[in-house]
Scaffold this motif. Structure first.
Motif, mmCIF file in Angstrom:
data_model
loop_
_atom_site.group_PDB
_atom_site.id
_atom_site.type_symbol
_atom_site.label_atom_id
_atom_site.label_comp_id
_atom_site.label_asym_id
_atom_site.label_seq_id
_atom_site.Cartn_x
_atom_site.Cartn_y
_atom_site.Cartn_z
ATOM 1 N N LEU A 289 0.722 -1.226 -0.032
ATOM 2 C CA LEU A 289 -0.012 0.142 -0.025
ATOM 3 C C LEU A 289 0.964 1.268 0.042
ATOM 4 O O LEU A 289 0.763 2.010 -0.681
ATOM 5 C CB LEU A 289 -0.838 -0.005 1.312
ATOM 6 N N THR A 290 1.855 1.328 0.678
ATOM 7 C CA THR A 290 2.869 2.396 0.971
ATOM 8 C C THR A 290 3.348 2.516 -0.442
ATOM 9 O O THR A 290 3.608 3.581 -1.044
ATOM 10 C CB THR A 290 4.179 2.042 1.957
ATOM 11 N N PHE A 291 3.738 1.259 -1.183
ATOM 12 C CA PHE A 291 4.325 1.505 -2.589
ATOM 13 C C PHE A 291 3.385 2.160 -3.762
ATOM 14 O O PHE A 291 3.746 3.152 -4.344
ATOM 15 C CB PHE A 291 4.574 0.112 -3.128
ATOM 16 N N LEU A 292 2.022 1.735 -3.596
ATOM 17 C CA LEU A 292 0.912 2.538 -4.240
ATOM 18 C C LEU A 292 0.910 3.734 -3.957
ATOM 19 O O LEU A 292 0.463 4.636 -4.893
ATOM 20 C CB LEU A 292 -0.420 1.833 -4.213
ATOM 21 N N ALA A 293 0.754 4.087 -2.504
ATOM 22 C CA ALA A 293 0.619 5.528 -2.183
ATOM 23 C C ALA A 293 1.769 6.571 -2.473
ATOM 24 O O ALA A 293 1.494 7.728 -2.428
ATOM 25 C CB ALA A 293 0.214 5.658 -0.799
ATOM 26 N N THR A 294 3.070 5.864 -2.599
ATOM 27 C CA THR A 294 4.028 6.939 -2.665
ATOM 28 C C THR A 294 5.038 6.863 -3.946
ATOM 29 O O THR A 294 5.537 7.888 -4.319
ATOM 30 C CB THR A 294 5.212 6.598 -1.537
ATOM 31 N N HIS A 295 4.905 5.757 -4.597
ATOM 32 C CA HIS A 295 5.905 5.546 -5.585
ATOM 33 C C HIS A 295 5.559 6.368 -6.868
ATOM 34 O O HIS A 295 4.543 6.326 -7.300
ATOM 35 C CB HIS A 295 5.942 3.963 -6.209
ATOM 36 N N PRO A 296 6.433 7.042 -7.636
ATOM 37 C CA PRO A 296 6.180 7.924 -8.779
ATOM 38 C C PRO A 296 5.711 7.532 -9.693
ATOM 39 O O PRO A 296 4.832 7.971 -10.735
ATOM 40 C CB PRO A 296 7.512 8.695 -8.849
ATOM 41 N N SER A 297 6.089 6.329 -10.051
ATOM 42 C CA SER A 297 5.510 5.605 -11.422
ATOM 43 C C SER A 297 4.351 4.964 -11.151
ATOM 44 O O SER A 297 3.704 4.528 -12.268
ATOM 45 C CB SER A 297 6.420 4.517 -11.770
ATOM 46 N N VAL A 298 3.629 4.899 -9.957
ATOM 47 C CA VAL A 298 2.246 4.418 -10.012
ATOM 48 C C VAL A 298 1.500 5.614 -10.182
ATOM 49 O O VAL A 298 1.297 6.710 -9.718
ATOM 50 C CB VAL A 298 1.931 4.000 -8.526
ATOM 51 N N LYS A 299 0.608 5.732 -11.224
ATOM 52 C CA LYS A 299 -0.081 6.681 -11.761
ATOM 53 C C LYS A 299 -1.558 6.563 -11.529
ATOM 54 O O LYS A 299 -1.923 5.413 -11.538
ATOM 55 C CB LYS A 299 0.153 7.133 -13.276
ATOM 56 N N LYS A 300 -2.423 7.564 -11.015
ATOM 57 C CA LYS A 300 -3.897 7.270 -10.770
ATOM 58 C C LYS A 300 -4.597 6.719 -11.926
ATOM 59 O O LYS A 300 -5.393 5.770 -11.721
ATOM 60 C CB LYS A 300 -4.575 8.613 -10.248
ATOM 61 N N GLU A 301 -4.230 6.691 -13.008
ATOM 62 C CA GLU A 301 -5.043 6.191 -14.177
ATOM 63 C C GLU A 301 -4.928 4.511 -14.215
ATOM 64 O O GLU A 301 -5.672 4.082 -14.694
ATOM 65 C CB GLU A 301 -4.324 6.778 -15.610
ATOM 66 N N TYR A 302 -3.779 4.272 -13.561
ATOM 67 C CA TYR A 302 -3.644 2.713 -13.630
ATOM 68 C C TYR A 302 -4.476 2.165 -12.739
ATOM 69 O O TYR A 302 -4.621 0.829 -12.840
ATOM 70 C CB TYR A 302 -2.222 2.306 -13.029
#
Ligand code: AYL
Length: 545
Positions: A289-302
């Protein structure tokens, strides 16, 4: 007469579940004929995939091979060393259908770790992938009456006596599958519980089926219990852990959902799966969850397809849940953030957030699932506490294990005479029976949702002749949640270095158990009058950090 309830004994608000004499595999695949051509499990890395009909067929053939060809008898143990691949399902349910008892190991384990576990419960056969065949062969040398190794993805090897899974499934075997009793043990995962080294947790078909029924109560489900909506779920937590096996895999198989799983997590593969498979539900541990919330390459469109995320296995902070919603610009109605709490010893779920619950309860681990009772007891007096008072959480229900394998003493310390499971977790409940975890009394360290037993690391450090005493403690870590740190007392005039200690542990244990928190040297380890390490002293004072 109505039973007189003890004050401050909480019952589930959602009633009871009834469980008959049904085996886990029969329960999980009960409705499979309704959706035989729906995709069942897909490997998110390779794309390899089986539909439900094929999965069921392979499970049946696997059961016949294990019993008819490898001559494994009901009650005997089989050890799996497998990552999250579709064939995991074939082996584990095939084995259970043949009346075998499964124990699974983390493929990252060293051979020392696998040997300890597999010898402890007397494993008679091992199933693994090519990469770990040499380890399986080495470990099998210390196993009594060993009956054979199964190579998942490979072919028969007449020279070494290795059985290729493909050949096993293709051949016809003369097997008389046993009638399995639901009260029989079918799974022995390992857990260190409240103290000491990892122990075998004996779970019966009934324990595991009860838990599936408990969590599949309309209040806790997306579609009010309706099945077969064709949902796609994306998951990384390992199937060789109770959360991944019962809480994720079996949970979704019953519903006929398409399970996409990654054998190994990489940010790129995970993002690729989000885009390619458009999952509606993600099953995660807090570090993901921390990865999803903070990683720059996770975009909201995904995350457009995602409508719910289940977080479990370690503490999540309210602020991380909120940070996630902010990052993906979603409201709590658009993405449901669900939390589950449990233990390997309780199959695992005891508390779960309802699918729809008030926003102000965010951060809670949820409410009691059906047929489950709780008490929160004072750490000093042992009396049952009322709302908003913190103490040790005790739980009771049909999902609680039969006991620890070959360890009556540990069983008695964990499950009391009245059947209460002592969790070693500190928490409280509010007036609406939402529970919150605030701390832990047990020594357990949780690294990215994985259990790490301080005792296991301490005993390796103690083996060194220059070490006089040691305590291993979990230190807070932004990504992993906690990481192990060793406090070491050296014998007089010895010069053992931090690096030597770290390297020695690294050689013997899986990576997540390494001393990422480093080593500190002390003159003495704080111990109580009984000589037990006071692990908690370390967390309470800045001077230890
Ligand atoms: P084991 N919040 C805080 N701590 C937790 C949580 C949570 N939501 N879940 C588990 N723990 C800690 O055996 C707690 O200390 O099982 C507990 O005693 O590896 C310990 O982890 C048990 O560790 C789900 C998803 C339950 C996962 C699980 C837990 C499986 C972990 C329900 O839906």
């Amino acid at each position: 007469t109505a039973p007189v309830l003890e004050t401050n004994l909480l019952n589930s608000l959602y009633g009871e579940v009834a469980v008959g004499n049904e085996t886990l595999t029969d329960h999980v695949f009960k409705d499979v004929n309704l959706w035989p051509s729906a995709p069942c499990v897909t490997c998110g890395t390779s794309g390899r995939s089986y539909d439900y009909g094929m999965m069921q067929l392979m499970i049946e053939r696997c059961a016949a091979a294990l019993s008819g060809h490898l001559k494994l008898s009901p009650g005997e143990r089989i050890g799996l060393i497998l990552p999250n691949i579709p064939e995991f399902v074939v082996l584990i349910h095939g084995a259970m259908k043949a009346g075998l008892v499964v124990t699974f190991a983390n493929p990252l384990y060293t051979s020392d770790e696998v040997r300890r576990q597999f010898a402890d419960c007397n494993v008679k056969a091992i199933a693994t992938i090519e990469m770990f065949i040499p380890m399986a062969s080495e470990v099998s040398k210390s196993l009594k009456d060993y009956k054979g190794t199964i190579w998942v993805g490979g072919d028969d090897d007449k020279v070494t006596g290795i059985h290729g899974l493909r050949s096993l499934l293709m051949a016809d075997h003369d097997a008389d599958l046993p009638d399995v009793d639901a009260n029989d043990v079918c799974l022995i995962p390992y857990s260190s519980g409240t103290t000491g080294l990892p122990k075998g947790v004996m779970l019966t078909h009934k324990n595991l089926v009860s838990n599936l029924k408990q969590v599949q109560t309309p209040k806790f489900m997306k579609y009010d219990g309706e099945k077969g909506k064709g949902d796609v779920i994306l998951t990384v937590p390992p199937f060789f852990h109770i959360y991944g096996f019962n809480g994720i895999l079996n949970y979704n198989l019953i519903l006929g959902y398409h399970i996409v799983s990654l054998p190994k997590f990489t940010p790129d593969d995970y993002i690729k799966c989000l885009i390619e498979y458009q999952p509606s539900t993600l099953f995660v541990v807090p570090s993901l969850l921390t990865f999803l919330a903070t990683h720059p390459s996770v975009k909201k469109e995904y995350l457009q397809s995602v409508d719910s995320i289940m977080v479990g296995a370690a503490p999540t902070t309210e602020s991380m849940l909120e940070k996630f919603l902010l990052k993906v610009e979603k409201t709590k109605d658009q993405i449901k953030l669900l939390q589950g709490y449990g233990m390997t010893e309780s199959s695992p779920v005891t508390l779960l957030t309802p699918y729809i619950y008030p926003y102000e309860k965010i951060g809670s681990i949820g409410q009691l699932v059906p047929s489950t009772q709780a008490r929160v007891i004072s750490l000093t007096t042992g009396e049952s506490l009322g709302p908003h008072e913190s103490g040790e959480l005790l739980l009771r229900g049909p999902q609680v294990m039969k006991g620890y394998w070959n360890n009556e003493e540990a069983t008695k310390e964990t499950i009391d005479n009245d059947g209460w499971l002592h969790t070693g977790d500190i928490g409280y409940y509010d007036k609406e029976h939402f529970f919150y975890i605030v701390d832990r009394t047990k020594e357990l360290i949780k690294v990215k949702g994985n259990q790490v037993s301080p005792t296991e690391i301490e005993s390796i450090i103690m083996e060194h002749p220059e070490v006089a005493d040691v305590a291993v403690v979990g230190m807070p870590d932004a990504l992993a949640g906690e990481v192990p740190k060793a406090f070491v007392v050296l014998k007089p005039d010895h010069k053992l270095t931090e690096k030597q200690i770290i390297d020695n542990v690294a050689q013997k244990l899986a990576k997540y158990k390494h001393l990422a928190g480093g080593v500190a040297f002390l003159d003495a380890i704080p111990r109580n009058a009984a000589g037990k390490i006071m692990h908690h002293v370390f967390g309470e004072s800045e001077k230890w950090a």
